[in-house]
Scaffold this active site. Structure first.
Site, PDB file in Angstrom:
ATOM      1  N   ASP A 419     -10.209 -14.309   4.200  1.00 35.48           N
ATOM      2  CA  ASP A 419      -9.056 -13.780   3.469  1.00 35.48           C
ATOM      3  C   ASP A 419      -9.277 -14.023   1.976  1.00 35.48           C
ATOM      4  O   ASP A 419      -9.551 -15.155   1.562  1.00 35.48           O
ATOM      5  CB  ASP A 419      -7.766 -14.466   3.941  1.00 35.48           C
ATOM      6  CG  ASP A 419      -6.536 -13.776   3.406  1.00 35.48           C
ATOM      7  OD1 ASP A 419      -6.235 -13.968   2.209  1.00 35.48           O
ATOM      8  OD2 ASP A 419      -5.874 -13.063   4.166  1.00 35.48           O
ATOM      9  N   ASN A 427      -3.252  -7.478  -7.050  1.00 38.71           N
ATOM     10  CA  ASN A 427      -2.587  -6.256  -6.589  1.00 38.71           C
ATOM     11  C   ASN A 427      -1.213  -6.089  -7.239  1.00 38.71           C
ATOM     12  O   ASN A 427      -0.831  -4.997  -7.655  1.00 38.71           O
ATOM     13  CB  ASN A 427      -2.449  -6.301  -5.072  1.00 38.71           C
ATOM     14  CG  ASN A 427      -2.368  -4.920  -4.467  1.00 38.71           C
ATOM     15  OD1 ASN A 427      -3.174  -4.059  -4.786  1.00 38.71           O
ATOM     16  ND2 ASN A 427      -1.403  -4.689  -3.619  1.00 38.71           N
ATOM     17  N   HIS A 432      -1.929  -1.077  -7.108  1.00 44.38           N
ATOM     18  CA  HIS A 432      -2.702  -0.859  -5.893  1.00 44.38           C
ATOM     19  C   HIS A 432      -4.083  -0.293  -6.171  1.00 44.38           C
ATOM     20  O   HIS A 432      -5.027  -0.541  -5.419  1.00 44.38           O
ATOM     21  CB  HIS A 432      -1.936   0.093  -4.960  1.00 44.38           C
ATOM     22  CG  HIS A 432      -0.653  -0.493  -4.456  1.00 44.38           C
ATOM     23  ND1 HIS A 432      -0.595  -1.711  -3.814  1.00 44.38           N
ATOM     24  CD2 HIS A 432       0.626  -0.040  -4.498  1.00 44.38           C
ATOM     25  CE1 HIS A 432       0.645  -1.990  -3.488  1.00 44.38           C
ATOM     26  NE2 HIS A 432       1.415  -0.975  -3.893  1.00 44.38           N
ATOM     27  N   ASP A 436      -7.333  -1.838  -4.609  1.00 39.07           N
ATOM     28  CA  ASP A 436      -8.309  -1.099  -3.801  1.00 39.07           C
ATOM     29  C   ASP A 436      -9.713  -1.235  -4.376  1.00 39.07           C
ATOM     30  O   ASP A 436     -10.702  -1.378  -3.628  1.00 39.07           O
ATOM     31  CB  ASP A 436      -7.922   0.373  -3.741  1.00 39.07           C
ATOM     32  CG  ASP A 436      -6.671   0.608  -2.911  1.00 39.07           C
ATOM     33  OD1 ASP A 436      -6.137   1.717  -2.970  1.00 39.07           O
ATOM     34  OD2 ASP A 436      -6.245  -0.319  -2.215  1.00 39.07           O
ATOM     35  N   ASP A 463      -6.268  -7.731   2.841  1.00 36.97           N
ATOM     36  CA  ASP A 463      -7.427  -8.412   2.265  1.00 36.97           C
ATOM     37  C   ASP A 463      -8.094  -9.325   3.301  1.00 36.97           C
ATOM     38  O   ASP A 463      -8.709 -10.321   2.961  1.00 36.97           O
ATOM     39  CB  ASP A 463      -7.013  -9.219   1.026  1.00 36.97           C
ATOM     40  CG  ASP A 463      -5.945 -10.261   1.357  1.00 36.97           C
ATOM     41  OD1 ASP A 463      -5.786 -11.215   0.580  1.00 36.97           O
ATOM     42  OD2 ASP A 463      -5.265 -10.130   2.387  1.00 36.97           O
TER      43      ASP A 463
END
Length: 543
Positions: A419, A427, A432, A436, A463
């Site tokens: 993670d 983010n 976003h 990404d 993630d």
């Protein structure tokens, strides 16, 4: 002249034979009722186009499209026989688990567009800020994706489910509520039009990736009228294909449903509908997944999440939930006449052979195209859309293949559950798009570290990543973990700025008779223990 006489004779023979087996049956039009959800009519565009273009009529159906303007349960109405068919979101799974005799015919939205919206100027920029806040939701389980998100993230909010409350951005502006459930195909558009800057929490980014737009019917309808169910499904999918490929004509039909309105209002409404129709493609994915497709493994994953979050019980039975089309009936009388036609045509083997050669080449091309399409569908179903890595479905399928070998002691699988640290800070702060970009860059770095036989890097969602080492040991797993940690501690040059993050890695080694879920859960639990330590040491991102 001989060739011409052959052609004339074949034509006359075929004409006579076809007229012999043509059955002049009177088709009885069947009446069906389809309940549509009380959302924007754009989300039901395929149904309206199926009616407008005569796709229902072509299937021998007279379809009534009933828009449920109230918030009553569509699942309940179909189960009790008030209508033959209904359209709703993943709340149909809860209705099924609670005893409703329902069957899923098709799924239109491969990813649910449901999300949670707050206003940026209210100071709630991360999900944890919603603790003890007022969240306006739809009644019952119509916002099951948002409810699952809150429950998974342990957000204890005051959920307002009253159907009498006006669902509008102004309720947030006027401080009546702190958050509002929205549909991503229209909610952000309305917020921008009202001059407010929203912060949107999408369940998919947190691992809640549900189907939406279920077309379903009752078990009674599916068992007593299987041909009619197949006809409804065919007409609906034709309508959706037309709606997604004929934008302007579809907008004409949808806007006409809202007349009479002033011309200025109609222009604004058309712009809004066009925005929604374009955005919907990101959730329907018509270029990657066949319309109506239901992936059984993905449905099982959704059901398991609902069980894990205590929405449904472990004993819930979904074995007969996905609709199976009926087998086509063979009319032997018609086939007998066709045999005579074929025998007559074979007498003139010269022209017939030439015809077969042409058909054979055409079939070869069609088979090749179909195989390519199937490969594309298979790839899309087994890979993450953003990073191109394997997804959860491929990971679980791979584990199902190798665990029998592990049970025999031939291999020792090891899972690394990873993670990204501080990903949500990136983010939330930069948006976003930056998130990404970071996920893609992190996936590329990790991919370069793998290369052993059968090693598989998977993105589960958000993630979270998993590395499957099909035959390994703790020493190699530890060395690989250190390499991954070192490479991800190096800063990432994003388009907005350079950021430094980290990663938390937990591992799980196969023991006798472990299931795939147990192997995954063990690594997940250890990862969260490590992540808790990381949160205490590193609390900022570097830009």
């Amino acid at each position: 002249m001989t060739l011409i006489r052959y052609a004339i004779f074949i034509s006359l023979s075929l004409s006579f034979s076809i007229s012999a087996f043509t059955v002049r049956a009177e088709y009885k039009t069947e009446h069906v009722r389809i309940l549509l959800p009380p959302t924007s009519i754009v989300q039901s565009a395929g149904y309206y186009m199926a009616q407008h273009k005569g796709f229902f009529s072509a299937q021998g159906l007279n379809a009534d499209l009933i828009s449920m303007r109230s918030r009553q349960s569509i699942s309940k109405a179909v189960d009790q026989g008030e209508a033959e068919y209904g359209v709703t979101n993943a709340d149909v799974l809860i209705a099924k688990a609670n005893g409703r005799a329902l069957v899923a015919i098709a799924v239109i939205f491969q990813h649910s567009p449901s999300a949670l919206l707050v206003l940026k100027d209210k100071g709630m920029n991360k999900l944890a800020d919603l603790n003890d806040k007022r969240v306006l939701l739809l009644p019952e389980f119509k916002d099951i994706e948002v409810l699952s998100l809150l429950r998974k993230q342990h957000i204890h909010s005051i959920n307002i489910l009253s159907p009498s409350v006006a669902r509008d951005i102004t309720t947030l502006v006027n401080n009546q509520f702190d958050a509002l459930s929205i549909n991503l195909t229209s909610g952000p558009y309305n917020a921008v039009r009202q001059g407010v800057e929203p912060v949107i929490f999408t369940p998919k980014n947190y691992g809640i990736d549900f189907y939406s737009g279920f077309l379903f019917t009752s078990v009674t309808e599916a068992s007593l009228n299987p041909e009619r169910v197949a006809a409804v499904r065919t007409a609906v999918l034709q309508g959706w294909e037309y709606a997604l490929t004929h934008t302007e004509e579809t907008l004409d039909v949808l806007v006409a449903l809202n007349q009479p309105l002033p011309s200025a209002a109609l222009d604004e409404l058309r712009n809004q509908f066009k925005y929604q129709l374009i955005i919907m493609r990101d959730y329907i994915l018509p270029d990657f997944v066949p319309l109506g497709y239901i992936n059984r493994q993905h449905l099982v994953d959704i059901q398991q999440q609902l069980i894990d979050l205590d929405f449904i019980s472990q004993s819930s039975d979904f074995s007969q939930f996905i609709y199976t089309p009926p087998r086509a009936k063979i009319d032997w009388q018609v086939w007998g006449v066709w045999v005579k036609v074929i025998v007559a045509a074979l007498l003139f083997n010269g022209l017939w052979l030439f015809y077969l050669l042409i058909i054979n080449q055409r079939l070869k091309r069609e088979v090749l195209e179909r195989r390519r399409a199937e490969q594309q569908v298979r790839y899309a179903a087994m890979h993450d859309n953003l990073t191109g890595l394997a997804n959860r479905a491929q990971l679980m399928e791979t584990l199902e293949h190798i665990l029998p070998l592990a049970q025999k002691g031939k291999i020792t699988p090891v899972l690394l559950f990873m993670d990204l640290d501080r990903f949500k800070l990136v983010n939330d702060r930069y948006g976003h798009a930056a998130g990404d970009e970071l996920l893609i860059a992190a996936a590329q770095r990790m991919s370069r570290l793998l290369g052993g036989p059968g090693e598989l890097l998977t993105r589960l969602g958000g993630d979270e990543f998993v590395v499957l080492l099909p035959n390994s040991n703790l020493r190699y797993a530890g060395q690989l973990s250190e390499q991954i940690e070192r490479t991800l501690l190096q800063s990432f040059a994003l388009s907005v700025c350079n950021v430094s993050i980290g990663i938390s890695i937990g591992y799980s080694v196969y023991h006798h008779d472990m299931s795939a879920d147990e192997l995954l859960t063990g690594a997940d639990n250890q990862m969260y223990e490590i992540k808790s330590e990381h949160h205490q040491k590193r609390k900022q991102i570097v830009c």
